[in-house]
Design a protein around this motif. Sequence first.
Motif, PDB file in Angstrom:
ATOM      1  N   UNK A 179      68.288 -38.248  23.563  1.00 15.78           N
ATOM      2  CA  UNK A 179      68.027 -38.320  22.120  1.00 15.78           C
ATOM      3  C   UNK A 179      66.572 -38.086  21.732  1.00 15.78           C
ATOM      4  N   UNK A 180      66.432 -37.552  20.527  1.00 17.12           N
ATOM      5  CA  UNK A 180      65.124 -37.287  19.938  1.00 17.12           C
ATOM      6  C   UNK A 180      65.339 -37.413  18.438  1.00 17.12           C
ATOM      7  N   UNK A 181      64.440 -38.085  17.746  1.00 16.47           N
ATOM      8  CA  UNK A 181      64.646 -38.268  16.319  1.00 16.47           C
ATOM      9  C   UNK A 181      63.318 -38.545  15.625  1.00 16.47           C
ATOM     10  N   UNK A 182      63.356 -38.608  14.288  1.00 16.99           N
ATOM     11  CA  UNK A 182      62.149 -38.854  13.504  1.00 16.99           C
ATOM     12  C   UNK A 182      62.320 -40.175  12.757  1.00 16.99           C
ATOM     13  N   UNK A 183      61.309 -41.038  12.866  1.00 23.26           N
ATOM     14  CA  UNK A 183      61.337 -42.337  12.179  1.00 23.26           C
ATOM     15  C   UNK A 183      60.060 -42.500  11.348  1.00 23.26           C
ATOM     16  N   UNK A 184      60.111 -43.342  10.304  1.00 29.45           N
ATOM     17  CA  UNK A 184      58.870 -43.629   9.571  1.00 29.45           C
ATOM     18  C   UNK A 184      57.845 -44.311  10.476  1.00 29.45           C
ATOM     19  N   UNK A 185      56.574 -44.021  10.247  1.00 36.55           N
ATOM     20  CA  UNK A 185      55.500 -44.647  11.042  1.00 36.55           C
ATOM     21  C   UNK A 185      55.369 -46.135  10.681  1.00 36.55           C
ATOM     22  N   UNK A 186      55.675 -46.456   9.435  1.00 35.07           N
ATOM     23  CA  UNK A 186      55.683 -47.863   8.996  1.00 35.07           C
ATOM     24  C   UNK A 186      57.122 -48.179   8.598  1.00 35.07           C
ATOM     25  N   UNK A 187      57.696 -49.209   9.196  1.00 38.67           N
ATOM     26  CA  UNK A 187      59.077 -49.541   8.854  1.00 38.67           C
ATOM     27  C   UNK A 187      59.155 -50.908   8.196  1.00 38.67           C
ATOM     28  N   UNK A 188      60.169 -51.073   7.351  1.00 39.58           N
ATOM     29  CA  UNK A 188      60.431 -52.374   6.717  1.00 39.58           C
ATOM     30  C   UNK A 188      61.535 -53.053   7.512  1.00 39.58           C
ATOM     31  N   UNK A 189      61.353 -54.329   7.747  1.00 37.13           N
ATOM     32  CA  UNK A 189      62.358 -55.057   8.528  1.00 37.13           C
ATOM     33  C   UNK A 189      63.594 -55.277   7.656  1.00 37.13           C
ATOM     34  N   UNK A 190      64.787 -54.892   8.156  1.00 38.21           N
ATOM     35  CA  UNK A 190      65.970 -54.986   7.284  1.00 38.21           C
ATOM     36  C   UNK A 190      66.357 -56.418   6.922  1.00 38.21           C
ATOM     37  N   UNK A 191      65.911 -57.405   7.691  1.00 35.70           N
ATOM     38  CA  UNK A 191      66.293 -58.792   7.381  1.00 35.70           C
ATOM     39  C   UNK A 191      65.174 -59.575   6.705  1.00 35.70           C
ATOM     40  N   UNK A 192      63.919 -59.299   7.026  1.00 34.12           N
ATOM     41  CA  UNK A 192      62.813 -60.084   6.443  1.00 34.12           C
ATOM     42  C   UNK A 192      62.046 -59.299   5.393  1.00 34.12           C
ATOM     43  N   UNK A 193      62.183 -57.983   5.385  1.00 33.95           N
ATOM     44  CA  UNK A 193      61.432 -57.126   4.455  1.00 33.95           C
ATOM     45  C   UNK A 193      59.991 -56.874   4.891  1.00 33.95           C
ATOM     46  N   UNK A 194      59.532 -57.552   5.951  1.00 32.40           N
ATOM     47  CA  UNK A 194      58.128 -57.378   6.357  1.00 32.40           C
ATOM     48  C   UNK A 194      57.926 -55.999   6.997  1.00 32.40           C
ATOM     49  N   UNK A 195      56.707 -55.488   6.852  1.00 29.92           N
ATOM     50  CA  UNK A 195      56.389 -54.148   7.344  1.00 29.92           C
ATOM     51  C   UNK A 195      55.730 -54.204   8.721  1.00 29.92           C
ATOM     52  N   UNK A 196      56.019 -53.177   9.526  1.00 27.67           N
ATOM     53  CA  UNK A 196      55.367 -53.115  10.844  1.00 27.67           C
ATOM     54  C   UNK A 196      55.101 -51.658  11.204  1.00 27.67           C
ATOM     55  N   UNK A 197      54.172 -51.480  12.139  1.00 31.10           N
ATOM     56  CA  UNK A 197      53.922 -50.148  12.694  1.00 31.10           C
ATOM     57  C   UNK A 197      55.066 -49.823  13.641  1.00 31.10           C
ATOM     58  N   UNK A 198      55.598 -48.597  13.570  1.00 33.74           N
ATOM     59  CA  UNK A 198      56.716 -48.268  14.453  1.00 33.74           C
ATOM     60  C   UNK A 198      56.411 -46.986  15.230  1.00 33.74           C
ATOM     61  N   UNK A 199      55.387 -47.058  16.065  1.00 34.84           N
ATOM     62  CA  UNK A 199      55.090 -45.991  17.025  1.00 34.84           C
ATOM     63  C   UNK A 199      54.803 -46.673  18.365  1.00 34.84           C
ATOM     64  N   UNK A 200      55.117 -45.996  19.456  1.00 31.93           N
ATOM     65  CA  UNK A 200      54.824 -46.580  20.769  1.00 31.93           C
ATOM     66  C   UNK A 200      54.526 -45.457  21.757  1.00 31.93           C
ATOM     67  N   UNK A 201      53.703 -45.735  22.772  1.00 33.86           N
ATOM     68  CA  UNK A 201      53.249 -44.646  23.651  1.00 33.86           C
ATOM     69  C   UNK A 201      54.320 -44.084  24.572  1.00 33.86           C
ATOM     70  N   UNK A 202      55.441 -44.777  24.761  1.00 32.99           N
ATOM     71  CA  UNK A 202      56.465 -44.245  25.676  1.00 32.99           C
ATOM     72  C   UNK A 202      57.307 -43.161  25.014  1.00 32.99           C
ATOM     73  N   UNK A 203      57.724 -43.381  23.774  1.00 30.38           N
ATOM     74  CA  UNK A 203      58.677 -42.461  23.144  1.00 30.38           C
ATOM     75  C   UNK A 203      58.070 -41.618  22.019  1.00 30.38           C
TER      76      UNK A 203
END
Length: 297
Positions: A179-203
């Motif tokens: 698999x390969x896909x595109x995700x937002x760099x900043x994501x909102x948590x679906x349960x808490x609404x809090x924002x986080x960075x969503x990039x990582x060096x492995x994938x």
Amino acid sequence: MTRSITISPITPILGAEVHGVDLSEGIDDATFAILHGAFLDHGVLVFREQGAMAPDVQVEFARRLGPLHEHPAAPTDHENPAVFLIRTHSASPISNGNGWHSDVSCDERPPSATMLQVHVLPEGGGGDTLFADMEAAYATLEPELRHRLRDLSARHASEHVYRGRYADRGTEDEGTTYPETVHPVVRSHPETGRRSLFVNPSFTVAIEGLDEAESDGLLTDLHAHSVRPEFQIRLRWNRNDVALWDNRRVQHFAIWDYWPDERCGHRVTVQGDRPFFDPSGDDPPPSPLRMSIGHLA
Ligand code: SIN
């Protein structure tokens, strides 16, 4: 039974130790409600003093969090196909998770939660797991940079991670597409609404719309910032400890510092939602830990 549970934060930012519940005995709905709340509050739960969980009991707990996730590459060589056998030994060519990542972030719907019980610890010590809080990583960026990142998406790929990876366990992958896909760099948590960075060096291989040098530079800076010691906890396992972590919020790194010893466990992963960014949500207030990333701010 539920009254004796204690939940003790590991740091003010991330993680909590849970005492007073043995998951191997199964849990009731009231206990699950307490644990689910603590999971959302702390991002990583570490259950100490556990009995060895039967695979069905572990699967039953994970199913309370949602349907199970199917790994795109790992062999289903456990008697229960929902259980991913984590095993590193003297002849292992690689060790699972030995690099910062959020589990299977290359999937369109990456796992929300991962539950791991470690049954065999390296005799000579080692085999700890690091976790880093991507909500804290996001909250501590300068507001201008946060603003810029909120408009960006990143490509997550897995060919370079999974091709041939499980050949030693009998997995043939000729003809398999990873698999390969595109995700937002900043994501909102679906349960808490809090924002986080969503990039990582492995994938994460590239930021969409930037040239290679700019994308590589930004990713390198974000990866370095994301794993600052202030955002990390280090789990030193005891036999049969259980960790439950929120892949929507944390990255982790399973340290392979124990060769030639063996380390084994059972991992079960829960299917997550497609990552999204909610522009109507709130940004966290400026943090005293914030830092600018030099030229990028
Ligand atoms: C993983 O899921 O990345 C493995 C974690 C570990 O073995 O500690």
